[in-house]
Design a protein around this motif. Structure first.
Motif, PDB file in Angstrom:
ATOM      1  N   PHE A  92       0.842  -1.199   0.000  1.00 38.50           N
ATOM      2  CA  PHE A  92       0.000   0.000   0.000  1.00 38.50           C
ATOM      3  C   PHE A  92       0.879   1.252   0.000  1.00 38.50           C
ATOM      4  N   HIS A  93       1.842   1.310   0.923  1.00 38.08           N
ATOM      5  CA  HIS A  93       2.709   2.489   1.013  1.00 38.08           C
ATOM      6  C   HIS A  93       3.592   2.625  -0.230  1.00 38.08           C
ATOM      7  N   PHE A  94       4.039   1.500  -0.768  1.00 42.43           N
ATOM      8  CA  PHE A  94       4.810   1.502  -2.012  1.00 42.43           C
ATOM      9  C   PHE A  94       3.967   2.103  -3.145  1.00 42.43           C
ATOM     10  N   ALA A  95       2.712   1.657  -3.237  1.00 37.39           N
ATOM     11  CA  ALA A  95       1.822   2.177  -4.280  1.00 37.39           C
ATOM     12  C   ALA A  95       1.556   3.666  -4.100  1.00 37.39           C
ATOM     13  N   LYS A  96       1.403   4.108  -2.855  1.00 38.43           N
ATOM     14  CA  LYS A  96       1.169   5.533  -2.603  1.00 38.43           C
ATOM     15  C   LYS A  96       2.361   6.376  -3.075  1.00 38.43           C
ATOM     16  N   ILE A  97       3.571   5.885  -2.827  1.00 39.58           N
ATOM     17  CA  ILE A  97       4.763   6.604  -3.300  1.00 39.58           C
ATOM     18  C   ILE A  97       4.757   6.680  -4.815  1.00 39.58           C
ATOM     19  N   GLN A  98       4.481   5.555  -5.473  1.00 40.09           N
ATOM     20  CA  GLN A  98       4.467   5.539  -6.939  1.00 40.09           C
ATOM     21  C   GLN A  98       3.413   6.499  -7.488  1.00 40.09           C
ATOM     22  N   LEU A  99       2.240   6.514  -6.883  1.00 41.06           N
ATOM     23  CA  LEU A  99       1.185   7.420  -7.336  1.00 41.06           C
ATOM     24  C   LEU A  99       1.563   8.880  -7.106  1.00 41.06           C
ATOM     25  N   LEU A 100       2.145   9.176  -5.955  1.00 42.67           N
ATOM     26  CA  LEU A 100       2.552  10.555  -5.676  1.00 42.67           C
ATOM     27  C   LEU A 100       3.603  11.040  -6.669  1.00 42.67           C
ATOM     28  N   LEU A 101       4.583  10.193  -6.957  1.00 49.93           N
ATOM     29  CA  LEU A 101       5.675  10.608  -7.828  1.00 49.93           C
ATOM     30  C   LEU A 101       5.278  10.678  -9.298  1.00 49.93           C
ATOM     31  N   ASN A 102       4.196  10.024  -9.648  1.00 50.31           N
ATOM     32  CA  ASN A 102       3.734  10.045 -11.037  1.00 50.31           C
ATOM     33  C   ASN A 102       2.446  10.826 -11.216  1.00 50.31           C
ATOM     34  N   LYS A 103       2.080  11.561 -10.201  1.00 43.91           N
ATOM     35  CA  LYS A 103       0.862  12.370 -10.226  1.00 43.91           C
ATOM     36  C   LYS A 103       1.070  13.579 -11.149  1.00 43.91           C
ATOM     37  N   PRO A 104       0.140  13.805 -12.057  1.00 47.94           N
ATOM     38  CA  PRO A 104       0.272  15.003 -12.902  1.00 47.94           C
ATOM     39  C   PRO A 104       0.191  16.260 -12.037  1.00 47.94           C
ATOM     40  N   HIS A 105       0.994  17.224 -12.362  1.00 46.03           N
ATOM     41  CA  HIS A 105       0.984  18.466 -11.600  1.00 46.03           C
ATOM     42  C   HIS A 105      -0.309  19.219 -11.879  1.00 46.03           C
ATOM     43  N   GLU A 106      -0.881  19.799 -10.840  1.00 44.60           N
ATOM     44  CA  GLU A 106      -2.155  20.502 -10.980  1.00 44.60           C
ATOM     45  C   GLU A 106      -2.088  21.643 -11.991  1.00 44.60           C
ATOM     46  N   SER A 107      -0.939  22.262 -12.125  1.00 47.09           N
ATOM     47  CA  SER A 107      -0.831  23.398 -13.032  1.00 47.09           C
ATOM     48  C   SER A 107      -0.957  22.971 -14.490  1.00 47.09           C
ATOM     49  N   LYS A 129       7.008  10.035   4.404  1.00 55.05           N
ATOM     50  CA  LYS A 129       6.200   9.374   5.447  1.00 55.05           C
ATOM     51  C   LYS A 129       5.876   7.940   5.043  1.00 55.05           C
ATOM     52  N   HIS A 130       5.512   7.741   3.794  1.00 54.11           N
ATOM     53  CA  HIS A 130       5.222   6.383   3.320  1.00 54.11           C
ATOM     54  C   HIS A 130       6.486   5.520   3.345  1.00 54.11           C
ATOM     55  N   ALA A 131       7.620   6.106   2.996  1.00 56.75           N
ATOM     56  CA  ALA A 131       8.888   5.361   3.027  1.00 56.75           C
ATOM     57  C   ALA A 131       9.225   4.935   4.456  1.00 56.75           C
ATOM     58  N   GLU A 132       9.007   5.823   5.398  1.00 58.87           N
ATOM     59  CA  GLU A 132       9.262   5.483   6.800  1.00 58.87           C
ATOM     60  C   GLU A 132       8.359   4.344   7.258  1.00 58.87           C
ATOM     61  N   GLU A 133       7.118   4.334   6.793  1.00 61.10           N
ATOM     62  CA  GLU A 133       6.191   3.245   7.131  1.00 61.10           C
ATOM     63  C   GLU A 133       6.669   1.916   6.550  1.00 61.10           C
ATOM     64  N   ILE A 134       7.168   1.954   5.331  1.00 58.05           N
ATOM     65  CA  ILE A 134       7.687   0.736   4.696  1.00 58.05           C
ATOM     66  C   ILE A 134       8.817   0.146   5.530  1.00 58.05           C
ATOM     67  N   LEU A 148      11.156  -1.802  -0.100  1.00 56.37           N
ATOM     68  CA  LEU A 148      12.323  -1.319   0.654  1.00 56.37           C
ATOM     69  C   LEU A 148      13.283  -0.543  -0.250  1.00 56.37           C
ATOM     70  N   TYR A 149      13.476  -1.025  -1.462  1.00 55.85           N
ATOM     71  CA  TYR A 149      14.339  -0.331  -2.417  1.00 55.85           C
ATOM     72  C   TYR A 149      13.776   1.068  -2.717  1.00 55.85           C
ATOM     73  N   THR A 150      12.473   1.138  -2.953  1.00 60.03           N
ATOM     74  CA  THR A 150      11.838   2.423  -3.233  1.00 60.03           C
ATOM     75  C   THR A 150      11.936   3.348  -2.019  1.00 60.03           C
ATOM     76  N   ALA A 151      11.734   2.793  -0.820  1.00 57.06           N
ATOM     77  CA  ALA A 151      11.886   3.597   0.398  1.00 57.06           C
ATOM     78  C   ALA A 151      13.302   4.140   0.493  1.00 57.06           C
ATOM     79  N   GLY A 152      14.273   3.313   0.165  1.00 59.97           N
ATOM     80  CA  GLY A 152      15.661   3.758   0.179  1.00 59.97           C
ATOM     81  C   GLY A 152      15.906   4.889  -0.798  1.00 59.97           C
ATOM     82  N   GLN A 153      15.271   4.824  -1.956  1.00 62.71           N
ATOM     83  CA  GLN A 153      15.417   5.907  -2.930  1.00 62.71           C
ATOM     84  C   GLN A 153      14.835   7.207  -2.381  1.00 62.71           C
ATOM     85  N   VAL A 154      13.675   7.118  -1.766  1.00 67.43           N
ATOM     86  CA  VAL A 154      13.033   8.313  -1.220  1.00 67.43           C
ATOM     87  C   VAL A 154      13.840   8.872  -0.049  1.00 67.43           C
TER      88      VAL A 154
END
Length: 148
Positions: free
Chosen positions: A4-19, A55-60, A80-86
């Motif tokens: 879940f936390h891994f997916a949240k990170i992926q979604l946040l980082l690939n989220k289109p910018h509101e502008s 925050k999601h990385a810390e949870e992972i 864990l790898y993704t958390a390490g990147q963050v």
């Protein structure tokens, strides 16, 4: 929960910018102030994404510390790898606000060490290859020899 936390990170980082979804219409004689994004707003948006990702990385990492089942631990390698990147970006995790958000460099080092220890124990105890992920993280952190 790590997934879940891994997916949240992926979604946040690939989220289109509101502008990018805002129409930039400037009519003659009117102000378009409400329709454009300032640099400060864009920066605040990026900072929010980094803060939430951290925050999601810390949870992972926290969840990883409690995993006992070998199959669950094997499936935690990518989160864990993704958390390490963050968590690898010291500059983006240092306290920057009066509210005390962020982490000190020592806390970042501790979290990075936890990620490496977890990946190493997965390989040692299950035989699942994680060395390549540890090496990738060390290189991304600027520590190719494993020295902090």
């Amino acid at each position: 929960m790590q997934s879940f936390h891994f997916a949240k990170i992926q979604l946040l980082l690939n989220k289109p910018h509101e502008s990018t979804g805002t129409k930039h219409i400037k009519q003659s004689g009117t102000s378009s102030k409400g329709n454009t994004w300032s640099l400060a707003q864009r920066h605040a948006s990026y900072a929010s994404i980094l803060r939430q990702s951290r925050k999601h990385a810390e949870e992972i990492v926290s969840i990883g510390l409690g995993l006992k089942n070998d199959s669950a631990r094997i499936h935690s390698v990518q989160p864990l790898y993704t958390a390490g990147q963050v968590l690898g970006m010291r500059e983006s995790t240092i306290k920057t606000t009066a509210a005390g958000e962020g982490n000190s460099p020592d806390e970042v080092d501790a979290m990075r060490g936890c990620v490496l220890n977890l990946l190493q124990s997965i390989q040692r105890e299950t035989g699942w290859a994680t060395e390549y992920r540890m090496q990738q993280l060390l290189e991304e952190w600027g520590l190719p020899n494993g020295q902090d």
